[in-house]
Design a protein around this motif. Structure first.
Motif, mmCIF file in Angstrom:
data_model
loop_
_atom_site.group_PDB
_atom_site.id
_atom_site.type_symbol
_atom_site.label_atom_id
_atom_site.label_comp_id
_atom_site.label_asym_id
_atom_site.label_seq_id
_atom_site.Cartn_x
_atom_site.Cartn_y
_atom_site.Cartn_z
ATOM 1 N N LEU A 1 0.821 -1.214 0.000
ATOM 2 C CA LEU A 1 0.000 0.000 0.000
ATOM 3 C C LEU A 1 0.855 1.263 0.000
ATOM 4 C CD1 LEU A 1 -2.913 -1.017 2.386
ATOM 5 C CD2 LEU A 1 -3.007 -0.680 -0.082
ATOM 6 N N TRP A 2 2.089 1.177 0.474
ATOM 7 C CA TRP A 2 2.982 2.334 0.403
ATOM 8 C C TRP A 2 3.265 2.683 -1.056
ATOM 9 C CZ3 TRP A 2 3.601 5.579 4.124
ATOM 10 C CH2 TRP A 2 3.597 5.159 5.457
ATOM 11 N N ILE A 3 3.527 1.646 -1.847
ATOM 12 C CA ILE A 3 3.776 1.858 -3.278
ATOM 13 C C ILE A 3 2.518 2.387 -3.949
ATOM 14 C CG2 ILE A 3 4.283 0.707 -5.470
ATOM 15 C CD1 ILE A 3 6.136 -1.156 -3.964
ATOM 16 N N VAL A 4 1.372 1.793 -3.610
ATOM 17 C CA VAL A 4 0.096 2.232 -4.185
ATOM 18 C C VAL A 4 -0.140 3.710 -3.914
ATOM 19 C CG1 VAL A 4 -2.414 1.995 -4.044
ATOM 20 C CG2 VAL A 4 -0.972 -0.055 -4.090
ATOM 21 N N ALA A 5 0.077 4.125 -2.674
ATOM 22 C CA ALA A 5 -0.159 5.519 -2.289
ATOM 23 C C ALA A 5 0.746 6.477 -3.056
ATOM 24 C CB ALA A 5 0.055 5.684 -0.782
ATOM 25 N N VAL A 6 2.014 6.143 -3.135
ATOM 26 C CA VAL A 6 2.973 7.030 -3.801
ATOM 27 C C VAL A 6 2.678 7.168 -5.288
ATOM 28 C CG1 VAL A 6 5.394 7.311 -4.467
ATOM 29 C CG2 VAL A 6 4.814 6.641 -2.127
ATOM 30 N N VAL A 7 2.419 6.037 -5.963
ATOM 31 C CA VAL A 7 2.189 6.123 -7.418
ATOM 32 C C VAL A 7 0.841 6.766 -7.737
ATOM 33 C CG1 VAL A 7 3.738 4.207 -7.946
ATOM 34 C CG2 VAL A 7 1.316 3.750 -7.575
ATOM 35 N N LEU A 8 -0.130 6.632 -6.837
ATOM 36 C CA LEU A 8 -1.395 7.339 -7.043
ATOM 37 C C LEU A 8 -1.139 8.840 -7.154
ATOM 38 C CD1 LEU A 8 -3.942 5.591 -4.623
ATOM 39 C CD2 LEU A 8 -4.249 5.908 -7.084
ATOM 40 N N ILE A 9 -0.308 9.349 -6.257
ATOM 41 C CA ILE A 9 -0.011 10.783 -6.248
ATOM 42 C C ILE A 9 0.875 11.177 -7.429
ATOM 43 C CG2 ILE A 9 1.140 12.628 -4.974
ATOM 44 C CD1 ILE A 9 0.370 11.109 -2.384
ATOM 45 N N VAL A 10 1.977 10.454 -7.602
ATOM 46 C CA VAL A 10 2.956 10.814 -8.633
ATOM 47 C C VAL A 10 2.344 10.778 -10.026
ATOM 48 C CG1 VAL A 10 5.100 10.127 -9.772
ATOM 49 C CG2 VAL A 10 4.949 10.109 -7.271
ATOM 50 N N PHE A 11 1.679 9.662 -10.362
ATOM 51 C CA PHE A 11 1.132 9.552 -11.708
ATOM 52 C C PHE A 11 -0.144 10.376 -11.882
ATOM 53 C CE2 PHE A 11 4.107 6.070 -11.728
ATOM 54 C CZ PHE A 11 4.618 6.140 -13.023
ATOM 55 N N GLY A 12 -0.780 10.730 -10.766
ATOM 56 C CA GLY A 12 -1.884 11.674 -10.852
ATOM 57 C C GLY A 12 -1.384 13.037 -11.283
ATOM 58 N N ILE A 13 -0.282 13.463 -10.676
ATOM 59 C CA ILE A 13 0.320 14.754 -11.036
ATOM 60 C C ILE A 13 0.809 14.736 -12.478
ATOM 61 C CG2 ILE A 13 2.247 16.317 -10.550
ATOM 62 C CD1 ILE A 13 1.995 15.482 -7.594
ATOM 63 N N VAL A 14 1.425 13.615 -12.890
ATOM 64 C CA VAL A 14 1.898 13.484 -14.279
ATOM 65 C C VAL A 14 0.736 13.646 -15.246
ATOM 66 C CG1 VAL A 14 2.828 11.866 -15.982
ATOM 67 C CG2 VAL A 14 3.897 12.047 -13.727
ATOM 68 N N LEU A 15 -0.378 12.979 -14.964
ATOM 69 C CA LEU A 15 -1.556 13.093 -15.827
ATOM 70 C C LEU A 15 -2.051 14.528 -15.869
ATOM 71 C CD1 LEU A 15 -3.883 11.887 -17.501
ATOM 72 C CD2 LEU A 15 -5.055 11.361 -15.354
ATOM 73 N N GLY A 16 -2.078 15.195 -14.709
ATOM 74 C CA GLY A 16 -2.562 16.575 -14.657
ATOM 75 C C GLY A 16 -1.698 17.521 -15.465
ATOM 76 N N VAL A 17 -0.379 17.367 -15.350
ATOM 77 C CA VAL A 17 0.541 18.239 -16.090
ATOM 78 C C VAL A 17 0.385 18.034 -17.590
ATOM 79 C CG1 VAL A 17 2.971 18.710 -16.580
ATOM 80 C CG2 VAL A 17 2.215 18.398 -14.216
ATOM 81 N N LEU A 18 0.364 16.774 -18.023
ATOM 82 C CA LEU A 18 0.263 16.484 -19.457
ATOM 83 C C LEU A 18 -1.097 16.887 -20.013
ATOM 84 C CD1 LEU A 18 2.103 13.045 -19.547
ATOM 85 C CD2 LEU A 18 2.926 15.242 -20.396
#
Length: 275
Positions: A117-134
């Motif tokens: 769940l630590w990995i899940v939490a981090v990638v939710l945030i990181v790839f969410g931001i990536v999607l928002g920027v793009l």
């Protein structure tokens, strides 16, 4: 009781599969709040995805049959090899190879380490931001008919990231499509078409290898019920999602991903749930 849990998980799978929020992450998280508080497992997730991908087959039936027909026609010489549909057919095939190879090589890691769940939490945030920027900076000019071999392969490589719960198959592939200048609708359409062979092969493989596994949280009947529910809900969601992105941005999903990731980090830090 397991049947009711399976129905709930099937609903979650159908609701989140096509949205860029990661269905596998949501199944992992929802599993924490079931009576047994256990991970439904990578096999259960892969099999229930057969339901949502069947919804893709039906929703995009005209596109898929046209692409297949014209792809075979290129071998008979009745369709030019440079035809956009022929190119899409090849791109779906070639774009599926990376996730197939990596999925087989890292199967154990995917079913264990990646589900932390630590990995899940981090990638939710990181790839969410990536999607928002793009979504903000992408040109959004190119249509699916303009899909190049380089672009299709790049999106296929991005699909590999979906092996990590929290990334989101549609989120990763759509993000790459936006980075390459494709419209939201074109990026999503190709992402859904690209997912069909990968998900079906993965789901059928997991179904075959998990039969008779007495240690699995859900039995065959439970999993079948969840898959049917995922199909029904998924078909409704995909129609609404394609209509939504033709007019609006991905930002609501970005905010949701970041918020969910932060909440997950907080509850993990407080020891409310175990990773």
């Amino acid at each position: 009781m397991h049947i009711l849990e399976a129905i709930l998980l099937g609903f979650v799978q159908g609701l989140t599969e096509f949205l860029p929020v990661s269905s596998s992450a949501h199944l992992r998280i929802v599993g924490l709040f079931l009576p047994d508080a256990e991970d439904p497992g990578a096999a259960f997730t892969a099999v229930t995805q057969l339901g949502t991908e069947t919804a893709v087959l039906i929703y995009f039936w005209r596109d898929i049959t046209r692409i297949v027909r014209r792809w075979f026609g290129s071998f008979r010489g009745t369709v030019p090899r440079g035809d956009p549909d022929v190119r899409l057919g090849w791109l779906v095939i070639i774009g599926t190879i990376p996730i197939g190879v990596v999925g087989l090589l890292l199967q154990h890691t995917i079913e264990t380490t990646f589900r932390s769940l630590w990995i899940v939490a981090v990638v939710l945030i990181v790839f969410g931001i990536v999607l928002g920027v793009l979504d903000r900076v992408g040109r959004k000019e190119r249509r699916i008919e303009h899909m190049t071999f380089g672009g299709g392969i790049a999106i296929g490589i991005a699909q590999v990231l979906a092996l990590v719960p929290g990334v989101s198959r549609s989120g990763a592939t759509v993000s790459m499509g936006l980075a390459l200048g494709y419209t939201r609708e074109a990026a999503a359409r190709f992402a859904f078409l690209l997912a069909v062979p990968a998900v079906f092969l993965s789901g059928l493989y997991e179904a075959a290898t998990s039969l008779g596994d007495t240690g699995a949280p859900f039995g065959v009947v439970d999993t079948v019920i969840a898959t049917v529910v995922a199909f029904v809900v998924g078909f409704v969601v995909i129609a609404g999602f394609m209509n939504y992105i033709s007019k609006r941005s991905f930002m609501p999903f970005v905010y949701y991903r970041v918020a969910l990731g932060i909440v997950l980090i907080v509850v993990l830090s407080l020891g409310v749930v175990q990773p």
